[in-house]
Write a protein that holds these residues in place. Structure first.
Motif, short mmCIF file in Angstrom:
data_model
loop_
_atom_site.label_atom_id
_atom_site.label_comp_id
_atom_site.label_asym_id
_atom_site.label_seq_id
_atom_site.Cartn_x
_atom_site.Cartn_y
_atom_site.Cartn_z
N ALA A 27 -20.85 69.45 -18.27
CA ALA A 27 -20.45 67.67 -18.21
C ALA A 27 -19.63 66.79 -17.23
O ALA A 27 -20.52 65.20 -17.58
CB ALA A 27 -19.15 67.72 -19.33
N ALA A 28 -19.31 67.05 -16.50
CA ALA A 28 -19.31 66.22 -14.76
C ALA A 28 -20.72 65.42 -14.34
O ALA A 28 -20.63 64.95 -14.55
CB ALA A 28 -18.44 67.62 -13.74
N LEU A 29 -21.86 66.72 -14.29
CA LEU A 29 -23.11 66.03 -13.65
C LEU A 29 -23.61 65.09 -14.99
O LEU A 29 -23.95 64.10 -14.45
CB LEU A 29 -23.57 67.35 -13.85
CG LEU A 29 -23.35 68.16 -12.71
CD1 LEU A 29 -24.28 69.20 -12.46
CD2 LEU A 29 -23.24 67.90 -11.30
N GLY A 30 -23.48 65.54 -16.46
CA GLY A 30 -23.91 63.99 -16.63
C GLY A 30 -23.33 63.07 -16.72
O GLY A 30 -24.03 62.13 -16.10
N VAL A 31 -21.83 62.70 -16.32
CA VAL A 31 -20.45 61.58 -16.62
C VAL A 31 -20.98 61.05 -14.97
O VAL A 31 -21.55 59.71 -14.83
CB VAL A 31 -19.67 61.68 -15.68
CG1 VAL A 31 -18.84 60.64 -16.02
CG2 VAL A 31 -19.24 62.66 -17.57
N GLU A 32 -21.64 61.78 -14.02
CA GLU A 32 -21.84 60.99 -12.69
C GLU A 32 -23.54 60.47 -13.29
O GLU A 32 -23.29 59.39 -12.11
CB GLU A 32 -22.01 62.55 -11.95
CG GLU A 32 -20.98 62.74 -11.16
CD GLU A 32 -21.56 63.97 -10.10
OE1 GLU A 32 -22.67 63.99 -9.64
OE2 GLU A 32 -21.17 65.39 -9.89
N THR A 33 -24.15 60.27 -13.95
CA THR A 33 -25.01 59.43 -13.93
C THR A 33 -24.84 58.04 -14.24
O THR A 33 -25.45 56.84 -14.26
CB THR A 33 -25.44 59.63 -15.36
OG1 THR A 33 -25.29 59.92 -16.31
CG2 THR A 33 -26.73 61.10 -14.74
N SER A 34 -22.70 58.10 -14.71
CA SER A 34 -22.51 56.58 -14.97
C SER A 34 -22.33 56.20 -13.38
O SER A 34 -21.08 56.79 -12.84
CB SER A 34 -21.38 56.87 -15.83
OG SER A 34 -20.75 55.93 -16.23
#
Length: 252
Positions: A27-34
């Motif tokens: 989830a954190a890696l996905g949020v890093e795309t923002s």
């Protein structure tokens, strides 16, 4: 000491904790795309990433300590090691692309969840059968592409102008993407062309694809049977051990 570590890493709570770390890290890696999220919570996300990586390294080290020479014999251990090793590589200079490969850690969920491991094992078991079906599908595509190029190349050159274009067009039709528009364009000149396209769709979609599904399901059933047989064999061994322990030492 080794047995104590083995008990810890094989316990259900430890496995659940690892799954939780994988999910949080993913989830954190996905949020890093923002960009907005990185501007506000960049430090926290980096901290989660480093802590998660440290947990994975410690877990692998513990497994290596417990299993020793057997560690590399387990394909799932090799898979986890490769994923973690990619994350440990420096993400600078020409290796900057490796930073985006950190998301591969999410695939560790496959090795952490037994049901997902069984599905992947079944898919690997089904590879020979799937390869045969893929060859059959390729043969059907090739024959249909040659026929389509010869029959409809002058009518719809954008779709059937040459063999390569026809192969791509028929693959598109096989996926169900806009096949009716292609068919209607050809039918303006050849009203009976629907027979060719309907037969192709029926053969590819409803026969070949269903064969593929049948092979995978059959492999999954075989995997379940093997697991059941292995459990029954272990139970039989345990019963024999219990029976031998109950028998008097001097009994014939």
């Amino acid at each position: 000491m080794r047995e104590r570590v083995r008990y810890i890493i094989e316990s259900k709570r430890f496995q659940q904790a690892i799954i939780a770390v994988i999910l949080i890290n993913s989830a954190a890696l996905g949020v890093e795309t923002s960009a907005d999220a990185m501007a506000h919570y960049g430090d926290l996300l980096h901290l989660i990433d480093r802590v998660s990586l440290a947990v994975f390294v410690v877990e692998l080290a513990a497994r290596l300590y417990v299993q020793r020479g057997r560690f590399l014999r387990d394909p799932w251990n090799v898979f986890d090691s490769i994923v973690v090793a990619v994350s440990l590589m420096p993400a600078a200079g020409g290796l900057t692309v490796l930073r985006s490969l950190r998301v591969l850690r999410a695939l560790r969920l496959v090795s952490a969840v037994p049901s997902l491991r069984r599905v992947v094992s079944a898919l690997l078991t089904a590879v020979p059968g799937v390869a045969s079906i893929a060859a059959l599908l390729g043969l059907v595509l090739y024959v249909a592409a040659v026929m389509g190029t010869r029959m409809y190349g002058h009518v719809a050159p954008d779709y059937f102008g040459n063999l390569q274009t026809s192969l791509f067009t028929l693959f598109q039709i096989m996926t169900g993407d806009g096949w009716s528009d292609i068919t209607r364009q050809v039918m303006t000149v050849y009203p009976s062309a629907w027979i060719f396209f309907v037969c192709f769709v029926l053969i590819c979609t409803f026969v070949v694809v269903n064969l593929f599904i049948a092979v995978v399901v059959s492999a999954m059933d075989e995997e379940e049977v093997e697991v059941s047989e292995r459990i029954l064999a272990e139970l039989a061994e345990l019963r024999e051990e219990v029976r031998s322990l109950r028998e008097p030492a001097g009994a014939p």
